[in-house]
Design a protein around this motif. Structure first.
Motif, mmCIF file in Angstrom:
data_model
loop_
_atom_site.group_PDB
_atom_site.id
_atom_site.type_symbol
_atom_site.label_atom_id
_atom_site.label_comp_id
_atom_site.label_asym_id
_atom_site.label_seq_id
_atom_site.Cartn_x
_atom_site.Cartn_y
_atom_site.Cartn_z
ATOM 1 N N ASN A 177 0.809 -1.218 0.000
ATOM 2 C CA ASN A 177 0.000 0.000 0.000
ATOM 3 C C ASN A 177 0.847 1.275 0.000
ATOM 4 O OD1 ASN A 177 -3.098 -0.792 0.458
ATOM 5 N ND2 ASN A 177 -1.819 -2.250 1.588
ATOM 6 N N ASN A 178 2.151 1.118 -0.238
ATOM 7 C CA ASN A 178 3.061 2.262 -0.387
ATOM 8 C C ASN A 178 3.024 3.213 0.811
ATOM 9 O OD1 ASN A 178 3.845 1.487 -3.114
ATOM 10 N ND2 ASN A 178 1.805 2.175 -3.726
ATOM 11 N N CYS A 179 3.042 2.640 2.008
ATOM 12 C CA CYS A 179 2.983 3.448 3.227
ATOM 13 C C CYS A 179 4.372 3.516 3.863
ATOM 14 C CB CYS A 179 1.962 2.867 4.203
ATOM 15 S SG CYS A 179 0.261 2.992 3.610
ATOM 16 N N GLU A 180 5.214 4.367 3.332
ATOM 17 C CA GLU A 180 6.593 4.452 3.802
ATOM 18 C C GLU A 180 6.707 4.998 5.213
ATOM 19 O OE1 GLU A 180 8.663 6.755 0.929
ATOM 20 O OE2 GLU A 180 8.533 5.231 -0.663
ATOM 21 N N GLN A 181 5.656 5.673 5.693
ATOM 22 C CA GLN A 181 5.720 6.258 7.037
ATOM 23 C C GLN A 181 5.424 5.244 8.139
ATOM 24 O OE1 GLN A 181 3.251 6.504 4.746
ATOM 25 N NE2 GLN A 181 1.685 7.953 5.421
ATOM 26 N N ILE A 182 5.157 3.983 7.768
ATOM 27 C CA ILE A 182 4.874 2.953 8.764
ATOM 28 C C ILE A 182 6.122 2.119 9.032
ATOM 29 C CG2 ILE A 182 3.510 0.894 9.310
ATOM 30 C CD1 ILE A 182 1.295 1.951 7.549
ATOM 31 N N THR A 183 6.437 1.959 10.316
ATOM 32 C CA THR A 183 7.493 1.057 10.759
ATOM 33 C C THR A 183 6.834 -0.132 11.452
ATOM 34 O OG1 THR A 183 9.033 2.887 11.108
ATOM 35 C CG2 THR A 183 9.552 0.795 12.191
ATOM 36 N N VAL A 184 7.155 -1.336 11.028
ATOM 37 C CA VAL A 184 6.591 -2.541 11.632
ATOM 38 C C VAL A 184 7.604 -3.124 12.611
ATOM 39 C CG1 VAL A 184 5.541 -4.799 11.206
ATOM 40 C CG2 VAL A 184 5.297 -2.976 9.508
ATOM 41 N N ILE A 185 7.142 -3.445 13.820
ATOM 42 C CA ILE A 185 8.014 -3.922 14.894
ATOM 43 C C ILE A 185 7.484 -5.253 15.408
ATOM 44 C CG2 ILE A 185 8.927 -3.429 17.205
ATOM 45 C CD1 ILE A 185 8.419 -0.430 16.546
ATOM 46 N N GLU A 186 8.368 -6.218 15.581
ATOM 47 C CA GLU A 186 7.980 -7.510 16.145
ATOM 48 C C GLU A 186 8.204 -7.481 17.656
ATOM 49 O OE1 GLU A 186 8.758 -12.327 15.552
ATOM 50 O OE2 GLU A 186 9.957 -10.872 14.427
ATOM 51 N N GLY A 187 7.133 -7.698 18.426
ATOM 52 C CA GLY A 187 7.260 -7.687 19.879
ATOM 53 C C GLY A 187 5.932 -7.394 20.545
ATOM 54 N N ASP A 188 5.975 -7.291 21.891
ATOM 55 C CA ASP A 188 4.774 -6.949 22.652
ATOM 56 C C ASP A 188 4.948 -5.561 23.258
ATOM 57 O OD1 ASP A 188 6.543 -7.333 24.759
ATOM 58 O OD2 ASP A 188 5.702 -9.282 25.314
ATOM 59 N N ALA A 189 4.149 -5.238 24.266
ATOM 60 C CA ALA A 189 4.176 -3.887 24.835
ATOM 61 C C ALA A 189 5.534 -3.537 25.427
ATOM 62 C CB ALA A 189 3.075 -3.750 25.893
ATOM 63 N N SER A 190 6.341 -4.537 25.731
ATOM 64 C CA SER A 190 7.650 -4.258 26.338
ATOM 65 C C SER A 190 8.594 -3.538 25.375
ATOM 66 C CB SER A 190 8.293 -5.558 26.824
ATOM 67 O OG SER A 190 8.577 -6.424 25.736
ATOM 68 N N VAL A 191 8.308 -3.566 24.072
ATOM 69 C CA VAL A 191 9.195 -2.904 23.103
ATOM 70 C C VAL A 191 8.912 -1.406 23.019
ATOM 71 C CG1 VAL A 191 9.305 -5.019 21.733
ATOM 72 C CG2 VAL A 191 7.726 -3.197 21.051
ATOM 73 N N LEU A 192 7.837 -0.927 23.640
ATOM 74 C CA LEU A 192 7.442 0.467 23.471
ATOM 75 C C LEU A 192 8.361 1.432 24.201
ATOM 76 C CD1 LEU A 192 3.560 0.113 23.749
ATOM 77 C CD2 LEU A 192 4.982 0.160 21.693
ATOM 78 N N GLY A 193 8.863 1.018 25.352
ATOM 79 C CA GLY A 193 9.793 1.873 26.095
ATOM 80 C C GLY A 193 9.198 3.236 26.380
ATOM 81 N N ALA A 194 9.958 4.280 26.050
ATOM 82 C CA ALA A 194 9.530 5.653 26.318
ATOM 83 C C ALA A 194 8.891 6.308 25.102
ATOM 84 C CB ALA A 194 10.728 6.474 26.794
ATOM 85 N N ARG A 195 8.516 5.522 24.098
ATOM 86 C CA ARG A 195 7.897 6.100 22.905
ATOM 87 C C ARG A 195 6.633 6.872 23.274
ATOM 88 N NH1 ARG A 195 10.066 1.222 20.770
ATOM 89 N NH2 ARG A 195 10.920 1.403 18.636
#
Length: 278
Positions: free
Chosen positions: A189-207
């Motif tokens: 869908n040509n959505c370059e502004q999306i970053t896909v991350i593998e993980g659960d809530a623990s990967v969010l950190g201070a985002r």
């Protein structure tokens, strides 16, 4: 995939709807990966290595008196999964504004035309929870807002948010298949502004995010609510789904405990989606 062994569950359901849709959603959350609706109910598939004897213990609809559901299960032969879901995946249009279709469907003349190849991931737009979340996104301002799609499945909600002008967008899922599938669909869908991350809530950190979308299940939402709120900017929006109307009081109490304010409710066939403001 070729060496993966699956177990097939064959469910007979009376009456069929909305029981079949509810059953599919609950099985999806339990780890079942592919579904084929039949004249009598639904066939569901799970990898044998993911299966355990109590796999159906948390499937709430099996304990209700509203529907009569029986089942058998067995090890199954290797299956052409793409052929299976292609036979059973029909496009949908939400509010005459957003179409969700597969690559082999013709394009829709809608404002948003999203192409999803779901394979075994959960989130084609057909299920009530995804449908309601799409409605929330359509009805709210996402322009230049930072967005988290938690438990992204196919990435369909992150993609719609991006098409509505959100940036940056992060799509997170702990399941490797969903992670890989979201990467494919984001590119499709040509959505370059999306970053896909593998993980659960623990990967969010201070985002920090202006908007958080979490279409998961009640237990995970309750478990991770404090993390979501800590990542939500002042005046941010939190959209939740993946639970029944009977769970509203529990979810709302947990949100309000963390200072969120209830804003809006949507309901489809006992499933609910809620909007909260920080």
């Amino acid at each position: 995939m070729s060496n993966t062994i699956y177990i097939g569950y064959y469910f007979k359901v009376q009456p069929l709807q909305p029981a079949v849709e509810i059953l599919i959603a609950e099985l999806g959350y339990a780890g079942f990966e592919s579904f084929v609706e039949t004249e009598e109910g639904v066939t569901a598939y799970i990898q044998k290595e993911e299966w355990h004897a109590s796999i159906l213990e948390d499937i709430q609809i099996l304990n209700t008196t509203e529907f009569e559901i029986t089942y058998t299960f067995e090890d199954i032969a290797q299956t052409n999964w793409n052929a299976e879901w292609e036979k059973n995946f029909n496009p949908i249009v939400v509010d005459n504004t957003c179409a969700v279709r597969a690559p082999f469907h013709e394009a829709f003349n809608t404002q948003y035309d999203i192409v999803i190849e779901p394979k075994m991931s959960f989130g084609t737009g057909h299920h009530e929870t995804t449908h309601m979340m799409i409605q929330h996104i359509l009805n709210n301002d996402f322009e230049n807002k930072s967005v988290l799609d938690m438990g992204c499945g196919t990435g369909v909600l992150a993609i719609l948010a991006a098409l509505k002008g959100a940036k940056p967008v992060e799509a997170v899922d702990y399941d490797n298949w969903c992670y890989l599938n979201s990467l494919e669909n984001v590119q499709r869908n040509n959505c370059e502004q999306i970053t896909v991350i593998e993980g659960d809530a623990s990967v969010l950190g201070a985002r920090q995010y202006d908007v958080i979308i979490a279409n998961i299940n009640r237990n995970i939402l309750m478990q991770d609510m404090a993390t979501y709120v800590s990542c939500l900017r002042p005046k941010g929006m939190l959209f939740l789904s993946g639970f029944y109307k009977e769970d509203i009081s529990m979810i709302q109490a947990e949100c309000e405990k963390h200072g969120l304010k209830f804003e809006e409710k949507r309901e489809r066939n006992r499933w609910v989606s809620l909007k909260f403001l920080n």
